[in-house]
Design a protein around this motif. Structure first.
Motif, PDB file in Angstrom:
ATOM      1  N   ILE A  71       4.456 -21.408  19.405  1.00  0.00           N
ATOM      2  CA  ILE A  71       4.143 -22.751  20.160  1.00  0.00           C
ATOM      3  C   ILE A  71       4.395 -24.130  19.619  1.00  0.00           C
ATOM      4  N   GLU A  72       3.998 -24.267  18.284  1.00  0.00           N
ATOM      5  CA  GLU A  72       4.144 -25.363  17.415  1.00  0.00           C
ATOM      6  C   GLU A  72       5.571 -25.618  17.517  1.00  0.00           C
ATOM      7  N   GLN A  73       6.689 -24.814  17.198  1.00  0.00           N
ATOM      8  CA  GLN A  73       7.771 -25.100  17.232  1.00  0.00           C
ATOM      9  C   GLN A  73       8.183 -25.463  18.691  1.00  0.00           C
ATOM     10  N   LEU A  74       7.826 -25.025  19.777  1.00  0.00           N
ATOM     11  CA  LEU A  74       8.346 -25.365  21.203  1.00  0.00           C
ATOM     12  C   LEU A  74       7.915 -26.795  21.472  1.00  0.00           C
ATOM     13  N   LEU A  75       6.562 -27.170  20.933  1.00  0.00           N
ATOM     14  CA  LEU A  75       6.091 -28.329  21.228  1.00  0.00           C
ATOM     15  C   LEU A  75       6.726 -29.302  20.198  1.00  0.00           C
ATOM     16  N   THR A  76       7.145 -29.102  19.119  1.00  0.00           N
ATOM     17  CA  THR A  76       7.820 -30.157  18.267  1.00  0.00           C
ATOM     18  C   THR A  76       9.291 -30.433  18.950  1.00  0.00           C
ATOM     19  N   MET A  77      10.002 -29.004  19.266  1.00  0.00           N
ATOM     20  CA  MET A  77      11.371 -29.593  19.806  1.00  0.00           C
ATOM     21  C   MET A  77      11.216 -30.362  21.211  1.00  0.00           C
ATOM     22  N   SER A  78       9.980 -30.002  22.080  1.00  0.00           N
ATOM     23  CA  SER A  78       9.825 -30.737  23.320  1.00  0.00           C
ATOM     24  C   SER A  78       9.647 -32.261  22.857  1.00  0.00           C
ATOM     25  N   ARG A  79       8.802 -32.552  21.961  1.00  0.00           N
ATOM     26  CA  ARG A  79       8.564 -34.053  21.416  1.00  0.00           C
ATOM     27  C   ARG A  79       9.903 -34.875  20.931  1.00  0.00           C
ATOM     28  N   MET A  80      10.563 -33.779  20.127  1.00  0.00           N
ATOM     29  CA  MET A  80      11.930 -34.307  19.621  1.00  0.00           C
ATOM     30  C   MET A  80      12.910 -34.666  20.826  1.00  0.00           C
ATOM     31  N   GLU A  81      12.718 -34.259  22.086  1.00  0.00           N
ATOM     32  CA  GLU A  81      13.633 -34.500  23.277  1.00  0.00           C
ATOM     33  C   GLU A  81      13.208 -35.720  24.202  1.00  0.00           C
ATOM     34  N   SER A  82      11.979 -35.983  23.715  1.00  0.00           N
ATOM     35  CA  SER A  82      11.479 -37.194  24.696  1.00  0.00           C
ATOM     36  C   SER A  82      11.436 -38.533  23.736  1.00  0.00           C
TER      37      SER A  82
ATOM     38  N   ASP B 162      -6.381  -6.858  12.164  1.00  0.00           N
ATOM     39  CA  ASP B 162      -5.471  -7.366  11.255  1.00  0.00           C
ATOM     40  C   ASP B 162      -4.126  -7.708  12.003  1.00  0.00           C
ATOM     41  N   VAL B 163      -3.651  -6.762  12.963  1.00  0.00           N
ATOM     42  CA  VAL B 163      -2.468  -6.727  13.530  1.00  0.00           C
ATOM     43  C   VAL B 163      -2.516  -7.935  14.497  1.00  0.00           C
ATOM     44  N   ALA B 164      -3.750  -8.205  15.441  1.00  0.00           N
ATOM     45  CA  ALA B 164      -4.097  -9.220  16.377  1.00  0.00           C
ATOM     46  C   ALA B 164      -4.079 -10.606  15.776  1.00  0.00           C
ATOM     47  N   VAL B 165      -4.572 -10.673  14.321  1.00  0.00           N
ATOM     48  CA  VAL B 165      -4.621 -11.959  13.759  1.00  0.00           C
ATOM     49  C   VAL B 165      -3.080 -12.053  13.296  1.00  0.00           C
ATOM     50  N   GLN B 166      -2.411 -11.290  12.843  1.00  0.00           N
ATOM     51  CA  GLN B 166      -1.034 -11.619  12.417  1.00  0.00           C
ATOM     52  C   GLN B 166      -0.269 -12.126  13.783  1.00  0.00           C
ATOM     53  N   GLU B 167      -0.393 -11.450  14.926  1.00  0.00           N
ATOM     54  CA  GLU B 167       0.365 -11.740  15.950  1.00  0.00           C
ATOM     55  C   GLU B 167      -0.244 -13.164  16.498  1.00  0.00           C
ATOM     56  N   THR B 168      -1.252 -13.574  16.362  1.00  0.00           N
ATOM     57  CA  THR B 168      -2.108 -14.922  16.480  1.00  0.00           C
ATOM     58  C   THR B 168      -1.074 -16.085  15.663  1.00  0.00           C
ATOM     59  N   TYR B 169      -0.846 -15.841  14.311  1.00  0.00           N
ATOM     60  CA  TYR B 169      -0.071 -16.511  13.659  1.00  0.00           C
ATOM     61  C   TYR B 169       1.397 -16.791  14.144  1.00  0.00           C
ATOM     62  N   GLU B 170       1.865 -15.426  14.499  1.00  0.00           N
ATOM     63  CA  GLU B 170       3.228 -15.687  14.938  1.00  0.00           C
ATOM     64  C   GLU B 170       3.305 -16.616  16.375  1.00  0.00           C
TER      65      GLU B 170
ATOM     66  N   LYS C 273      -3.295  -8.824  23.292  1.00  0.00           N
ATOM     67  CA  LYS C 273      -4.155  -8.336  24.397  1.00  0.00           C
ATOM     68  C   LYS C 273      -4.334  -7.016  24.188  1.00  0.00           C
ATOM     69  N   VAL C 274      -3.300  -6.079  24.091  1.00  0.00           N
ATOM     70  CA  VAL C 274      -3.388  -4.532  23.946  1.00  0.00           C
ATOM     71  C   VAL C 274      -4.394  -4.187  22.975  1.00  0.00           C
ATOM     72  N   TYR C 275      -4.284  -4.915  21.712  1.00  0.00           N
ATOM     73  CA  TYR C 275      -5.164  -4.520  20.574  1.00  0.00           C
ATOM     74  C   TYR C 275      -6.438  -4.737  20.804  1.00  0.00           C
ATOM     75  N   LEU C 276      -6.779  -6.007  21.391  1.00  0.00           N
ATOM     76  CA  LEU C 276      -8.164  -6.369  21.521  1.00  0.00           C
ATOM     77  C   LEU C 276      -8.822  -5.907  22.580  1.00  0.00           C
ATOM     78  N   GLU C 277      -7.995  -5.414  23.811  1.00  0.00           N
ATOM     79  CA  GLU C 277      -8.677  -4.612  25.030  1.00  0.00           C
ATOM     80  C   GLU C 277      -9.012  -3.170  24.562  1.00  0.00           C
ATOM     81  N   THR C 278      -8.356  -2.765  23.561  1.00  0.00           N
ATOM     82  CA  THR C 278      -8.579  -1.411  22.858  1.00  0.00           C
ATOM     83  C   THR C 278      -9.813  -1.293  22.175  1.00  0.00           C
ATOM     84  N   LEU C 279     -10.121  -2.407  21.341  1.00  0.00           N
ATOM     85  CA  LEU C 279     -11.129  -2.576  20.449  1.00  0.00           C
ATOM     86  C   LEU C 279     -12.383  -2.941  21.391  1.00  0.00           C
TER      87      LEU C 279
END
Length: 222
Positions: free
Chosen positions: A38-49, A25-33, A2-8
């Protein structure tokens, strides 16, 4: 992000071209992170259901590895050394879930080790295995015993600038257990960290065929 994109957006005219590229570049890398978290949280949620769909079938090792490596940038793939058993043949498991396991192990190894990463896949009668080894600093003996706990990160990593969710190995353990397999982790002899997965293997004569309605079925003894 948010900060980097608002600055741009608000101050782009005051930034040099190099600064604008750096911010993007920073914004893109943070998007990957964020995507990974999110993928890990969703996977764990599905594993528990009850929504987890486990679909084991026969698949080729080499094509499975290629699909897994495609999930990582080229610069990371250049650091990965693959070692396969001669003529590994097909193995059995849910390739989609096992891709999640191997990709997560690679992500951890690449994140915490600056050098070479080794991946070894072996098939033996009744079982097949894959392991990922890095040549980083490893972790303490106390931390080794807790690496499969949800949200746990070894102190040496938690206190560093390298971020992580502490979910990767926990998810891997759940998926491996779903396959009636075993997973172990620890500091490797000679330095680095090693994670090994061992999975049961069916008879060589068993094969998965595509049914007429698109479903998969296992045929035994043919």
């Amino acid at each position: 992000i948010k900060v980097y994109l608002e600055t741009l957006r608000n101050s782009s005219s005051q930034l040099s071209l190099a600064d604008r590229h750096e911010f993007l570049d920073v914004a893109v890398q943070e998007t990957y992170e964020l995507e990974s978290l999110i993928e890990q949280l969703l996977t764990m949620s599905r594993m528990e259901s009850v929504e987890v769909l486990h679909q084991p079938r026969w698949f080729g090792v080499e094509s499975w590895i290629e699909r897994t490596l495609d999930r990582h940038p080229l610069r990371d793939r250049r650091r990965i050394r693959m070692m396969l058993s001669p003529d590994p043949g097909p193995v059995i498991g849910d390739p989609r879930h096992l891709t999640t396991v191997l990709s997560g192990l690679l992500e951890n190894a690449l994140k915490y080790s600056p050098g070479l990463i080794e991946v070894r896949v072996e098939t033996v009668p009744g079982a097949w295995s894959f392991q990922v080894r890095d040549y980083g600093a490893g972790i303490s003996a106390e931390a080794v015993g807790r690496v499969f706990e949800r949200f746990y990160r070894a102190p040496v990593h938690a206190q560093s600038e390298i971020r992580g969710s502490g979910l990767g190995l926990s998810i891997a353990k759940r998926i491996v257990e779903m396959h009636s397999g075993t997973i172990s982790a620890g500091n490797a002899a000679g330095g680095g960290f090693l994670v090994m997965v061992r999975l049961p293997q069916g008879e060589a004569s068993d094969r998965t065929e595509e049914a007429g309605d698109g479903r998969r079925r296992l045929n035994f003894g043919h």
